[in-house]
Design an enzyme around this catalytic site. Sequence first.
Site, PDB file in Angstrom:
ATOM      1  N   LYS A 193     -55.971 -60.343  58.304  1.00 41.19           N
ATOM      2  CA  LYS A 193     -54.856 -59.526  58.796  1.00 41.19           C
ATOM      3  C   LYS A 193     -55.092 -58.055  58.427  1.00 41.19           C
ATOM      4  CE  LYS A 193     -53.343 -63.376  60.229  1.00 41.19           C
ATOM      5  NZ  LYS A 193     -52.463 -64.370  59.645  1.00 41.19           N
TER       6      LYS A 193
HETATM    7  C1  LIG Z   1     -51.951 -65.790  59.741  1.00 41.60           C
HETATM    8  C2  LIG Z   1     -50.761 -66.266  60.467  1.00 41.60           C
HETATM    9  C3  LIG Z   1     -49.806 -67.092  59.864  1.00 41.60           C
HETATM   10  C4  LIG Z   1     -49.984 -67.693  58.496  1.00 41.60           C
HETATM   11  O1  LIG Z   1     -50.270 -66.792  57.502  1.00 41.60           O
HETATM   12  P1  LIG Z   1     -51.065 -67.297  56.179  1.00 41.60           P
HETATM   13  O2  LIG Z   1     -50.929 -66.142  55.249  1.00 41.60           O
HETATM   14  O3  LIG Z   1     -52.483 -67.535  56.597  1.00 41.60           O
HETATM   15  O4  LIG Z   1     -50.413 -68.525  55.696  1.00 41.60           O
HETATM   16  C5  LIG Z   1     -48.670 -67.415  60.580  1.00 41.60           C
HETATM   17  N1  LIG Z   1     -48.485 -66.974  61.836  1.00 41.60           N
HETATM   18  C6  LIG Z   1     -49.403 -66.212  62.468  1.00 41.60           C
HETATM   19  C7  LIG Z   1     -49.129 -65.741  63.857  1.00 41.60           C
HETATM   20  C8  LIG Z   1     -50.578 -65.847  61.812  1.00 41.60           C
HETATM   21  O5  LIG Z   1     -51.490 -65.115  62.448  1.00 41.60           O
END
Ligand SMILES: *Cc1c(COP(=O)(O)O)cnc(C)c1O
Length: 399
Positions: A193
């Site tokens: 992210k």
């Molecule tokens: C990455 C992501 C998640 C989950 O986040 P984590 O920190 O990996 O648990 C949930 N929704 C979306 C759209 C994501 O891209």
Amino acid sequence: MTRPLPYGRQVIDDDDIAAVVAALKSDTLTTGPAVTAFEAALGRVAAAPQAVVCSSGTAALHLAALALDLGPGDAVVVPSLTFLATANAARYVGAEVVFADVDPATGLMGPQHLEEALTRCGGLRPRAVFPVHLNGQCVHMAALAETARQHGLAIVEDSCHALGSWQELSGGWQPTGACGASDMAVFSFHPVKTVAMGEGGAITTRDARLAARLRSLRSHGMERDPTRFIQAGEAFDSDGCPNPWYYEMAAPGFNYRASDISCALGASQLGKLDRFVARRAELVAAYDAALAPLAPRVTPVHRVGHCQPAWHIQVALIDFAAGDVSRAQLMRALAQREIFTQVHYLPVHRQPYYRQRYPDVNLPGADAYYDRCLTLPLFVGMTGDEVGRVVEAVGEILG
Ligand SMILES: *Cc1c(COP(=O)(O)O)cnc(C)c1O
């Protein structure tokens, strides 16, 4: 000289490392000042009065579902074009997922998709919608919220792709997380992210009551605020003062806390958000220019007007049916050139668990987006020449 190009990756600078080392040398490794500092910084960036940091984006979604008291017999509308966790959060609390379709050109759900999904709730109580800001572009929240409110739905924005994206709402432009048209917004700080904590997540809200519940639920359901104690006999001494050891639990929560170590990294990274977002925008503009000659076979995702996106991933929509190279063949040939791509996402209603639980869901918009999407490399440390290298390879392989 060429290097491998992943579809996404973090940038960690020396000052990020120094921030983590300082946390390690401090007195508290968890529930300490680095956590509160990160929450304050996130609240400022997101223009949200409350920010609650936790151990992952998935934990954040689960906490949001718990704080809304979603449970068996409830329906949560989730767009099918998302990561597994958005839908799974509803299942964690025993609620049912009603998958919504999305626009095939953007992958985003709109109010018409919400209305259509609500016709498929059967005997369930429609309680909430979890719109997803795919790729960094935002769902049109003003329009979606109007429909959601007409049906009495709570709204949780899955903003895991959209930290730093701005949305046009009736009150003007707001950063994602300000919750101008929602109850809560959820973020992830997974390394892929825009801002990395290693593992980490957060929920922002304007609602102090929800924030208090989220804080309690992320730490076992423990309550330490004497004004909220239920059992006066256990809680207070004969002089009326709260017993110093006392905490109580009205309902079990989880250990979804984030440590001071990862929050120190998150805060250091968050300070670079504007630079990260600007660099990603430059790279996306370079992709747009380089991909233009490949149109109409290859196009960027359609751009929406109500959003200034902080691009999370670079998605090209490719008409594989128009040529004789399949998506798998293109991905393999790119990988041979050390260009690593991904598909975001197989529509979640087509996962075996959900197919078995909810047969006969048919979402042509999500299917059409999925058929064409390919995520190309995009990360802050990438160069303009590397964008050229990717697009040249795509053009050559597609022929
Ligand atoms: C990455 C992501 C998640 C989950 O986040 P984590 O920190 O990996 O648990 C949930 N929704 C979306 C759209 C994501 O891209």
